[in-house]
Design a protein around this motif. Structure first.
Motif, PDB file in Angstrom:
ATOM      1  N   VAL A 123       1.041  -1.318  -0.169  1.00  5.72           N
ATOM      2  CA  VAL A 123      -0.284   0.015   0.502  1.00  5.72           C
ATOM      3  C   VAL A 123       1.370   1.353   0.462  1.00  5.72           C
ATOM      4  CG1 VAL A 123      -1.662   1.058   1.086  1.00  5.72           C
ATOM      5  CG2 VAL A 123      -1.949  -1.157   1.590  1.00  5.72           C
ATOM      6  N   VAL A 124       2.059   1.044   0.569  1.00 11.39           N
ATOM      7  CA  VAL A 124       2.781   2.414   0.756  1.00 11.39           C
ATOM      8  C   VAL A 124       2.666   2.905  -0.469  1.00 11.39           C
ATOM      9  CG1 VAL A 124       4.875   1.535   0.181  1.00 11.39           C
ATOM     10  CG2 VAL A 124       5.384   3.048   1.885  1.00 11.39           C
ATOM     11  N   PHE A 169      -4.136   6.198   4.130  1.00 13.51           N
ATOM     12  CA  PHE A 169      -5.420   6.201   5.523  1.00 13.51           C
ATOM     13  C   PHE A 169      -4.543   5.191   6.488  1.00 13.51           C
ATOM     14  CE2 PHE A 169      -7.297   7.163   1.461  1.00 13.51           C
ATOM     15  CZ  PHE A 169      -8.340   8.027   1.446  1.00 13.51           C
ATOM     16  N   ILE A 170      -3.482   4.834   6.190  1.00 14.43           N
ATOM     17  CA  ILE A 170      -2.540   3.515   7.859  1.00 14.43           C
ATOM     18  C   ILE A 170      -1.198   4.405   7.945  1.00 14.43           C
ATOM     19  CG2 ILE A 170      -3.923   1.815   6.669  1.00 14.43           C
ATOM     20  CD1 ILE A 170      -0.664   1.292   5.084  1.00 14.43           C
ATOM     21  N   GLY A 220      -5.279  -2.666  12.994  1.00 15.29           N
ATOM     22  CA  GLY A 220      -5.610  -1.190  12.459  1.00 15.29           C
ATOM     23  C   GLY A 220      -5.737  -0.491  11.372  1.00 15.29           C
ATOM     24  N   ALA A 221      -4.553  -1.197  10.439  1.00 10.39           N
ATOM     25  CA  ALA A 221      -4.540  -0.369   9.596  1.00 10.39           C
ATOM     26  C   ALA A 221      -5.114  -0.942   8.669  1.00 10.39           C
ATOM     27  CB  ALA A 221      -2.537  -0.719   8.963  1.00 10.39           C
ATOM     28  N   VAL A 222      -5.390  -2.007   8.468  1.00 10.37           N
ATOM     29  CA  VAL A 222      -6.071  -3.206   7.191  1.00 10.37           C
ATOM     30  C   VAL A 222      -7.789  -2.470   7.153  1.00 10.37           C
ATOM     31  CG1 VAL A 222      -7.006  -4.870   6.588  1.00 10.37           C
ATOM     32  CG2 VAL A 222      -3.901  -4.972   7.066  1.00 10.37           C
ATOM     33  N   LYS A 246      -9.958  -0.844   4.718  1.00 10.32           N
ATOM     34  CA  LYS A 246     -10.908  -1.473   4.360  1.00 10.32           C
ATOM     35  C   LYS A 246     -12.471  -0.588   4.980  1.00 10.32           C
ATOM     36  CE  LYS A 246     -14.063  -5.427   5.061  1.00 10.32           C
ATOM     37  NZ  LYS A 246     -13.959  -6.493   6.027  1.00 10.32           N
ATOM     38  N   GLN A 247     -12.557   0.063   5.466  1.00 10.64           N
ATOM     39  CA  GLN A 247     -13.646   0.965   6.122  1.00 10.64           C
ATOM     40  C   GLN A 247     -13.389   2.311   4.816  1.00 10.64           C
ATOM     41  OE1 GLN A 247     -15.862   1.134   7.541  1.00 10.64           O
ATOM     42  NE2 GLN A 247     -16.584   2.835   7.552  1.00 10.64           N
TER      43      GLN A 247
END
Length: 456
Positions: A209-210, A217-218, A229-231, A235-236
């Motif tokens: 994702v970076v 977002f993460i 928390g990151a995933v 996802k949200q």
């Protein structure tokens, strides 16, 4: 004392005799809880140490201490069973290891050993998430990838980012498809195993994702390496209410713009079907119900191929196909395929007019074509019997039709010549006579009087 006695009975159920069970307890494994701090290698080392000590003692060794292979295997399975219960929040009671629970634990232990022996470290990673509109595909591939990995908790790493943080009693009472699904739903998100697995998930997720828009977002979870928390945060963002509405609109837009005008090299009917099917799959994931009739009418609306016009009318009058998207697209797909096959066959037949069907097509008389030979590619030429018999009935009829057409053209030309010469006073009537008595086409060696002995 009661726990020691219960553990002793559990050892006996594994297959050890009383003397051996007593020696194991003397080694410090007094209760079921003690199995949480040892592993298979420790058990093997204990057995080896006891055997060595008794060999040294020789005849003075007390008791009948033996370690049958199956008993040792059940003992290891009981250790694995105990650790699993600790990770899933179940009570660790030696008395619960009895009856059907024993062979079940042995089977799971054997499966775990087998999994380690065939574990593949070279699992294909999903592509990096460079565009949040491609979240659906990325998410499915990421879950598949991470679900093949087992780390500290000895279960698929997908347990780290499941939706439910707490394990309620109902989760243990649930019926699951397999044991892995049970572990994913019931493994506690705490203690050392979770900390290790949570960090591992973060490292895997960050790497994908970076470089894209999802990193913003993460990023806040980077210091703690909080994989869960990151995933869930990304996802949200991609599956929240706003994102759902956007994805629904995008799916409907793909349906609206899809067009099929006929088979093309770079766009086939299968690809047209795939566009609709992918859009409906997306809508189904978003709990958007689309009536079958709407699917069919939208599907037909995008088809403008004249060859399918009659088929579209037929579907609109057939209630079975009008209310079943699968039946509709399968019917049209079969029709498109059959039409393509028929068109190809007809092109091959008509192509005879430009194909060299025999060696007699060569010009005779050298350069310039002099010598009376048949021009190369003239399908109305004469054929040998062998050549004629090699042709299909359809090809032969095609040749006859071409010959008749050629003959009609020639007669038309002669009539024009006669008319012209008559107007000139008939001075060259002998030439006209010679022209009208000439040959008009090739021969059919099968039906000709000379048969195979004559070449046309």
């Amino acid at each position: 004392m009661a726990q020691v006695q219960a553990f002793t009975q559990a050892l006996i159920r594994c297959g050890f005799n009383n003397d051996t069970a007593g020696v194991i307890i003397q080694e410090g494994m007094e209760t079921i809880d003690s199995l949480l701090v040892v592993d298979d290698d420790d058990i093997d080392a204990m057995v080896k140490n006891i055997r060595k000590t008794r060999r040294v003692l020789g005849a003075v060794a007390v008791g009948d201490v033996t370690f049958p292979f199956v008993a040792v295997k059940r003992f290891k399975a009981m250790r694995n069973w105990t650790v699993e219960r600790a990770r899933t929040g179940l009570l660790m009671q030696a008395g619960a290891f009895f009856g059907a629970e024993i062979p079940s634990a042995v089977s799971r232990y054997a499966l775990e050993k087998l999994r380690k022996s065939v574990e593949d470290d070279d699992i294909d990673k999903p592509s990096e998430l460079s565009d949040l509109t491609k979240w659906d595909i990325f998410w499915e591939r990421f879950k598949s990838y991470i679900g093949q990995k087992r780390e500290a908790a000895k279960c698929p790493l997908t347990y780290v980012f499941r939706d439910e943080a707490e394990v309620l009693p109902a989760a243990h009472a649930e019926v699951y498809d397999d044991h892995d699904a049970r572990l994913v739903a019931t493994t506690l998100l705490q203690n050392d195993w979770f900390d290790l697995d949570n960090h591992r998930v973060y490292d895997e997720f960050k790497a994908l994702v970076v470089k894209g828009p999802g990193w913003s977002f993460i990023k806040t979870f980077d210091r703690r390496k909080d994989g869960r928390g990151a995933v869930l945060a990304l996802k949200q963002q991609c599956q929240g209410v706003s994102a759902i509405q956007t994805r629904k609109a995008s799916a409907y837009a793909r349906i609206t713009v899809a067009r099929y005008t006929g088979q093309k090299r770079n766009f086939t009917f299968d690809q047209y079907v795939e566009m609709h099917q992918n859009a409906y799959n997306t809508l189904a994931k978003l709990d958007e119900t689309v009536p079958e009739t709407k699917k069919v009418t939208d599907f037909l609306a995008g088809i403008s191929d004249p060859k399918l016009s009659n088929a579209k009318d037929m579907i609109l009058g057939d209630i079975a196909k009008l209310t079943n998207f699968e039946a509709c697209q399968q019917y049209l797909k079969t029709l498109v395929y059959n039409k393509a096959t028929q068109d190809k066959h007809e092109r091959n037949v008509s192509g005879l007019s430009g194909k060299d069907l025999g060696n007699n097509n060569k010009r005779k008389g050298g350069r310039g074509g002099k010598g009376g030979g048949t021009p190369r590619g003239d399908v109305t030429r004469s054929y040998t019997r062998e050549e004629w018999l090699k042709l299909s009935d359809e090809q032969r009829q095609k040749i006859r039709n071409l010959r008749n057409a050629k003959k009609a053209r020639q007669e038309g030309d002669r009539n024009s010549q006669v008319s012209s010469l008559t107007q000139d006073g008939g001075a060259n009537s002998s030439i006209v006579s010679g022209s009208t008595n000439g040959s008009t086409g090739g021969t059919d060696p099968v039906n000709s009087p000379t048969g195979s002995a004559k070449r046309g």
